[in-house]
Design a protein around this motif. Structure first.
Motif, PDB file in Angstrom:
ATOM      1  N   LYS A   1       0.831  -1.202   0.000  1.00 17.71           N
ATOM      2  CA  LYS A   1       0.000   0.000   0.000  1.00 17.71           C
ATOM      3  C   LYS A   1       0.871   1.259   0.000  1.00 17.71           C
ATOM      4  O   LYS A   1       0.609   2.200  -0.751  1.00 17.71           O
ATOM      5  CB  LYS A   1      -0.918  -0.034   1.225  1.00 17.71           C
ATOM      6  CG  LYS A   1      -1.969   1.029   1.274  1.00 17.71           C
ATOM      7  CD  LYS A   1      -2.866   0.754   2.473  1.00 17.71           C
ATOM      8  CE  LYS A   1      -3.765   1.911   2.777  1.00 17.71           C
ATOM      9  NZ  LYS A   1      -4.592   1.655   3.967  1.00 17.71           N
ATOM     10  N   GLN A   2       1.931   1.278   0.814  1.00 15.83           N
ATOM     11  CA  GLN A   2       2.859   2.409   0.830  1.00 15.83           C
ATOM     12  C   GLN A   2       3.529   2.583  -0.528  1.00 15.83           C
ATOM     13  O   GLN A   2       3.671   3.704  -1.018  1.00 15.83           O
ATOM     14  CB  GLN A   2       3.929   2.223   1.912  1.00 15.83           C
ATOM     15  CG  GLN A   2       3.452   2.480   3.312  1.00 15.83           C
ATOM     16  CD  GLN A   2       3.010   3.898   3.539  1.00 15.83           C
ATOM     17  OE1 GLN A   2       1.923   4.131   4.038  1.00 15.83           O
ATOM     18  NE2 GLN A   2       3.814   4.859   3.188  1.00 15.83           N
ATOM     19  N   CYS A   3       3.949   1.477  -1.134  1.00 16.47           N
ATOM     20  CA  CYS A   3       4.562   1.537  -2.472  1.00 16.47           C
ATOM     21  C   CYS A   3       3.575   2.102  -3.487  1.00 16.47           C
ATOM     22  O   CYS A   3       3.943   2.906  -4.353  1.00 16.47           O
ATOM     23  CB  CYS A   3       5.030   0.149  -2.911  1.00 16.47           C
ATOM     24  SG  CYS A   3       6.428  -0.490  -1.979  1.00 16.47           S
ATOM     25  N   HIS A   4       2.325   1.689  -3.361  1.00 18.14           N
ATOM     26  CA  HIS A   4       1.275   2.172  -4.264  1.00 18.14           C
ATOM     27  C   HIS A   4       1.095   3.681  -4.106  1.00 18.14           C
ATOM     28  O   HIS A   4       1.008   4.406  -5.106  1.00 18.14           O
ATOM     29  CB  HIS A   4      -0.032   1.428  -3.971  1.00 18.14           C
ATOM     30  CG  HIS A   4      -1.175   1.819  -4.845  1.00 18.14           C
ATOM     31  ND1 HIS A   4      -1.258   1.444  -6.169  1.00 18.14           N
ATOM     32  CD2 HIS A   4      -2.270   2.566  -4.587  1.00 18.14           C
ATOM     33  CE1 HIS A   4      -2.373   1.938  -6.687  1.00 18.14           C
ATOM     34  NE2 HIS A   4      -3.003   2.623  -5.742  1.00 18.14           N
ATOM     35  N   PHE A   5       1.049   4.158  -2.858  1.00 18.89           N
ATOM     36  CA  PHE A   5       0.916   5.593  -2.618  1.00 18.89           C
ATOM     37  C   PHE A   5       2.102   6.366  -3.186  1.00 18.89           C
ATOM     38  O   PHE A   5       1.929   7.433  -3.768  1.00 18.89           O
ATOM     39  CB  PHE A   5       0.770   5.893  -1.125  1.00 18.89           C
ATOM     40  CG  PHE A   5      -0.573   5.529  -0.549  1.00 18.89           C
ATOM     41  CD1 PHE A   5      -1.729   5.569  -1.306  1.00 18.89           C
ATOM     42  CD2 PHE A   5      -0.667   5.150   0.778  1.00 18.89           C
ATOM     43  CE1 PHE A   5      -2.957   5.236  -0.765  1.00 18.89           C
ATOM     44  CE2 PHE A   5      -1.897   4.818   1.328  1.00 18.89           C
ATOM     45  CZ  PHE A   5      -3.042   4.860   0.556  1.00 18.89           C
TER      46      PHE A   5
END
Length: 109
Positions: A97-101
């Motif tokens: 999720k952090q990578c996606h953001f």
């Protein structure tokens, strides 16, 4: 946070599997004994039921949040939750999720 989530994913895999490997070394692939031991007392049943419910919650959370955020490869944290448990699946999803953001932020710049 991305680094912390990655580290927690590794710890979440290493700690539980270190104990499972010790058990396998001592008893081998004795699945009858494995299931006997995980239900032999109320405390063991409590722990396993807690893990099972947590994995189910993680699966629904990953599917819902991942879909809303249009994330890809959601099967990975779901599979990790079933194979490695909640201690692997949850931090892995948070890492993804952090990578996606970060990817979204880069596209906006």
């Amino acid at each position: 946070m991305k680094t912390i989530y990655a580290l927690l994913t590794l710890i979440g895999a290493a700690l539980p599997f270190s104990q499972f490997i010790l058990w396998l070394t001592e008893y081998g692939f004795n699945f009858t004994l494995f299931f006997q031991q995980i239900i032999e007392n109320p405390l063991a049943i409590f722990a396993w039921l807690d893990v099972i419910v947590t994995v189910i919650v993680i699966v629904f959370m990953v599917m819902n949040e991942g879909k809303n955020l249009k994330m890809k490869r959601l099967w990975i944290p779901i599979a990790a939750s079933f194979i490695g448990g909640a201690s692997v699946g949850l931090p892995l999803f948070l890492y993804m999720k952090q990578c996606h953001f970060e990817k979204i932020d880069l596209k906006r710049s």
